[in-house]
Write a protein that holds these residues in place. Structure first.
Motif, PDB file in Angstrom:
ATOM      1  N   ALA A  80      11.027  23.207  22.994  1.00  0.00           N
ATOM      2  CA  ALA A  80      10.303  22.739  24.178  1.00  0.00           C
ATOM      3  C   ALA A  80       9.066  23.594  24.424  1.00  0.00           C
ATOM      4  O   ALA A  80       7.983  23.075  24.722  1.00  0.00           O
ATOM      5  CB  ALA A  80      11.224  22.758  25.395  1.00  0.00           C
ATOM      6  N   HIS A  83       6.328  22.741  21.794  1.00  0.00           N
ATOM      7  CA  HIS A  83       5.648  21.454  21.934  1.00  0.00           C
ATOM      8  C   HIS A  83       5.082  21.203  23.331  1.00  0.00           C
ATOM      9  O   HIS A  83       4.375  20.206  23.535  1.00  0.00           O
ATOM     10  CB  HIS A  83       6.605  20.321  21.566  1.00  0.00           C
ATOM     11  CG  HIS A  83       6.971  20.280  20.118  1.00  0.00           C
ATOM     12  ND1 HIS A  83       6.068  19.978  19.127  1.00  0.00           N
ATOM     13  CD2 HIS A  83       8.158  20.517  19.487  1.00  0.00           C
ATOM     14  CE1 HIS A  83       6.669  20.014  17.943  1.00  0.00           C
ATOM     15  NE2 HIS A  83       7.939  20.343  18.133  1.00  0.00           N
ATOM     16  N   VAL A  85       6.886  20.557  26.059  1.00  0.00           N
ATOM     17  CA  VAL A  85       7.681  19.539  26.729  1.00  0.00           C
ATOM     18  C   VAL A  85       8.836  20.221  27.454  1.00  0.00           C
ATOM     19  O   VAL A  85       8.991  21.444  27.401  1.00  0.00           O
ATOM     20  CB  VAL A  85       8.230  18.497  25.720  1.00  0.00           C
ATOM     21  CG1 VAL A  85       7.092  17.776  25.026  1.00  0.00           C
ATOM     22  CG2 VAL A  85       9.155  19.162  24.696  1.00  0.00           C
ATOM     23  N   THR A  86       9.656  19.440  28.131  1.00  0.00           N
ATOM     24  CA  THR A  86      10.846  19.974  28.778  1.00  0.00           C
ATOM     25  C   THR A  86      12.052  19.745  27.871  1.00  0.00           C
ATOM     26  O   THR A  86      12.034  18.874  26.997  1.00  0.00           O
ATOM     27  CB  THR A  86      11.083  19.292  30.132  1.00  0.00           C
ATOM     28  OG1 THR A  86      11.122  17.865  29.940  1.00  0.00           O
ATOM     29  CG2 THR A  86       9.948  19.618  31.093  1.00  0.00           C
ATOM     30  N   GLN A  89      13.564  16.351  27.069  1.00  0.00           N
ATOM     31  CA  GLN A  89      12.826  15.408  26.213  1.00  0.00           C
ATOM     32  C   GLN A  89      13.223  15.547  24.744  1.00  0.00           C
ATOM     33  O   GLN A  89      12.622  14.906  23.879  1.00  0.00           O
ATOM     34  CB  GLN A  89      11.317  15.629  26.352  1.00  0.00           C
ATOM     35  CG  GLN A  89      10.749  15.245  27.704  1.00  0.00           C
ATOM     36  CD  GLN A  89       9.252  15.473  27.778  1.00  0.00           C
ATOM     37  OE1 GLN A  89       8.793  16.447  28.368  1.00  0.00           O
ATOM     38  NE2 GLN A  89       8.483  14.576  27.179  1.00  0.00           N
ATOM     39  N   LEU A 217       1.729  15.585  22.391  1.00  0.00           N
ATOM     40  CA  LEU A 217       2.031  15.882  23.797  1.00  0.00           C
ATOM     41  C   LEU A 217       1.368  14.866  24.720  1.00  0.00           C
ATOM     42  O   LEU A 217       1.992  14.351  25.660  1.00  0.00           O
ATOM     43  CB  LEU A 217       1.571  17.301  24.143  1.00  0.00           C
ATOM     44  CG  LEU A 217       1.848  17.763  25.581  1.00  0.00           C
ATOM     45  CD1 LEU A 217       3.343  17.724  25.872  1.00  0.00           C
ATOM     46  CD2 LEU A 217       1.297  19.168  25.804  1.00  0.00           C
ATOM     47  N   LEU A 220       3.181  11.459  24.355  1.00  0.00           N
ATOM     48  CA  LEU A 220       4.486  11.400  25.015  1.00  0.00           C
ATOM     49  C   LEU A 220       4.334  11.202  26.521  1.00  0.00           C
ATOM     50  O   LEU A 220       5.151  10.530  27.159  1.00  0.00           O
ATOM     51  CB  LEU A 220       5.284  12.672  24.724  1.00  0.00           C
ATOM     52  CG  LEU A 220       5.825  12.821  23.300  1.00  0.00           C
ATOM     53  CD1 LEU A 220       6.402  14.215  23.101  1.00  0.00           C
ATOM     54  CD2 LEU A 220       6.886  11.765  23.005  1.00  0.00           C
ATOM     55  N   ALA A 221       3.289  11.793  27.090  1.00  0.00           N
ATOM     56  CA  ALA A 221       3.039  11.618  28.516  1.00  0.00           C
ATOM     57  C   ALA A 221       2.526  10.219  28.836  1.00  0.00           C
ATOM     58  O   ALA A 221       2.721   9.705  29.942  1.00  0.00           O
ATOM     59  CB  ALA A 221       2.026  12.668  28.994  1.00  0.00           C
ATOM     60  N   ASP A 224       5.897   5.788  27.412  1.00  0.00           N
ATOM     61  CA  ASP A 224       7.315   6.000  27.703  1.00  0.00           C
ATOM     62  C   ASP A 224       8.230   5.448  26.618  1.00  0.00           C
ATOM     63  O   ASP A 224       9.430   5.742  26.604  1.00  0.00           O
ATOM     64  CB  ASP A 224       7.685   5.339  29.040  1.00  0.00           C
ATOM     65  CG  ASP A 224       7.116   6.076  30.238  1.00  0.00           C
ATOM     66  OD1 ASP A 224       6.834   7.290  30.101  1.00  0.00           O
ATOM     67  OD2 ASP A 224       6.952   5.436  31.300  1.00  0.00           O
ATOM     68  N   LEU A 247      11.486  13.893  19.878  1.00  0.00           N
ATOM     69  CA  LEU A 247      10.755  14.132  21.120  1.00  0.00           C
ATOM     70  C   LEU A 247      10.501  12.780  21.768  1.00  0.00           C
ATOM     71  O   LEU A 247      10.079  11.830  21.098  1.00  0.00           O
ATOM     72  CB  LEU A 247       9.416  14.816  20.836  1.00  0.00           C
ATOM     73  CG  LEU A 247       9.468  16.198  20.176  1.00  0.00           C
ATOM     74  CD1 LEU A 247       8.126  16.523  19.521  1.00  0.00           C
ATOM     75  CD2 LEU A 247       9.814  17.259  21.209  1.00  0.00           C
ATOM     76  N   SER A 248      10.755  12.682  23.063  1.00  0.00           N
ATOM     77  CA  SER A 248      10.591  11.399  23.746  1.00  0.00           C
ATOM     78  C   SER A 248      10.508  11.634  25.248  1.00  0.00           C
ATOM     79  O   SER A 248      10.479  12.790  25.715  1.00  0.00           O
ATOM     80  CB  SER A 248      11.779  10.475  23.435  1.00  0.00           C
ATOM     81  OG  SER A 248      12.980  11.002  23.989  1.00  0.00           O
ATOM     82  N   SER A 249      10.501  10.561  26.004  1.00  0.00           N
ATOM     83  CA  SER A 249      10.614  10.684  27.454  1.00  0.00           C
ATOM     84  C   SER A 249      12.030  11.143  27.793  1.00  0.00           C
ATOM     85  O   SER A 249      12.965  10.932  27.009  1.00  0.00           O
ATOM     86  CB  SER A 249      10.349   9.333  28.124  1.00  0.00           C
ATOM     87  OG  SER A 249      11.392   8.418  27.805  1.00  0.00           O
TER      88      SER A 249
END
Length: 372
Positions: A80, A83, A85-86, A89, A217, A220-221, A224, A247-249
């Motif tokens: 996370a 990349h 992200v959280t 994800q 990144l 992905l934002a 969805d 990696l996804s929503s």
């Protein structure tokens, strides 16, 4: 009980053909009694495994009698951070193939279909048909196109219907090595219905020119319905340990994790992946070696009259000008394992992994012998 009555799978399973991996070195030794064999069939890193991963394995003192951390907290946190992200994800897999299968289980099934390109990774139709979904294979671009045999995104868009659950695509693509530029891919994602999941398989992304890496990144934002898959099997040299991720929503990751086996990734794989993730020196060295040797190998093949497909991966696919199965068999007798591509509708083509300088020269010498 009648012998004519027996359990039968659903129709999708009956139509499936078993995936055949690259020929193992041990098999060739047994069959032909050869002692010196070079394998350039499975796109493995010729530099071996990340030294950081090797050190982590050598010093591993974990409790093997305990189940793995099913949540993968440590490696998820590291991925996370890498990349941007959280952790919600992320979906961990026993190789990225596992994430592809999870995607099919969640978003496909009877009455739904998956759109794939001709000459794309064989696992896409396998995981789709395994859950009873229809596979819509779209013809690839013409051999004379700027990206010969690449994904025809306009045709793939046209193939999407109200029952299309997933579009599978790869950039760079296996087995062709072709890729999709960022603007074209973003335009494609803009036009895919929000109800259809797009899987962007990036198993070979580290080998692609850094300047052309997609802005994952940002995407992905923005989308969805996007899943990006990555693996540690290729550039990190951890194919035997099987570690990949998606990696996804958060919403999609939640669905995937609902069907994911509780302990699908083993403790040793996660431990070594965490170490390898920070091995920037090995990654840089692998990229430099592959870039130089890929260009050299392509030049040598072209000089011999073989037409090579453009590649941003760690392999080159080329047209042998004849039945490639015969060339493959002849190379085997020279102790050289490559990959024939008849199962990918490319019966005259071979795929050869970019090895080190000595391996590539040995391959070329074997090829010269076969075509002498």
């Amino acid at each position: 009980m009648s012998n004519n009555k027996r359990p039968m799978p659903h129709a999708g399973i009956e139509r499936l053909k078993t995936y055949v991996p690259g020929k193992p070195i041990e098999d060739l030794k047994r069959e032909l009694g050869l002692s010196s064999i070079i394998k350039l069939a499975s796109n493995e890193n010729p530099l071996g495994t990340s030294p950081a991963a090797q050190a982590a394995l050598a010093n591993f003192d974990g409790a093997l009698y305990r189940y793995p951390d099913g949540a993968g907290y440590e490696i998820k946190s590291a991925l996370a951070a890498r990349h941007g992200v959280t952790t919600d994800q992320l979906t961990l897999g026993n190789g990225s193939d596992d994430v592809l299968e999870l995607t099919a289980r969640v978003f496909l099934g009877p009455g739904r279909n998956a759109v794939v390109s001709q000459h794309a990774f064989a696992v896409y139709p396998i995981v789709s048909q395994a859950v009873g979904a229809e596979v819509r294979e779209v013809p690839a671009l013409d051999p004379a196109a700027d990206m010969p045999y690449g994904h025809d995104l306009e045709a793939m868009l046209a193939a999407i219907g109200p029952d299309t659950g997933v579009v599978f695509m790869a950039s760079p693509n296996n087995p062709t090595g072709t890729w999709i530029d960022n603007d074209t891919l973003a335009d494609f994602l803009d036009r895919v219905p929000a109800t259809t999941v797009v899987v962007l398989d990036q198993a070979y992304i580290e080998y692609q020119s850094g300047a052309s890496h997609p802005p994952v990144l940002d995407w992905l934002a923005r989308y969805d319905n996007l899943i990006v898959t990555r693996t540690f099997s290729k550039i990190y040299g951890m194919a035997a340990l099987r570690f990949g991720y998606g990696l996804s929503s958060p919403r999609i990751a939640d669905f995937l994790n609902r069907v994911r086996a509780p302990f699908n990734v083993n403790t040793v794989a996660m431990h070594c992946a965490r170490a390898a993730l920070d091995d920037s020196e090995f990654i840089s060295r692998s990229v430099a070696s592959n870039t130089a040797e890929r260009a050299s190998l392509a030049r040598e093949l072209a000089a011999r009259g073989f037409a090579c497909l453009p590649s941003e991966a760690n392999f080159i696919t080329f047209d042998t000008g004849r039945d490639a199965a015969e060339v493959f068999d002849a190379l085997l007798r020279q102790g050289m394992i490559v990959r024939p591509l008849a199962s990918y509708d490319l019966p005259q083509h071979l795929r050869v992994t970019v090895g080190g300088a000595e391996e590539n020269q040995a391959f070329l010498a074997a090829l010269d012998t076969v075509f002498a």
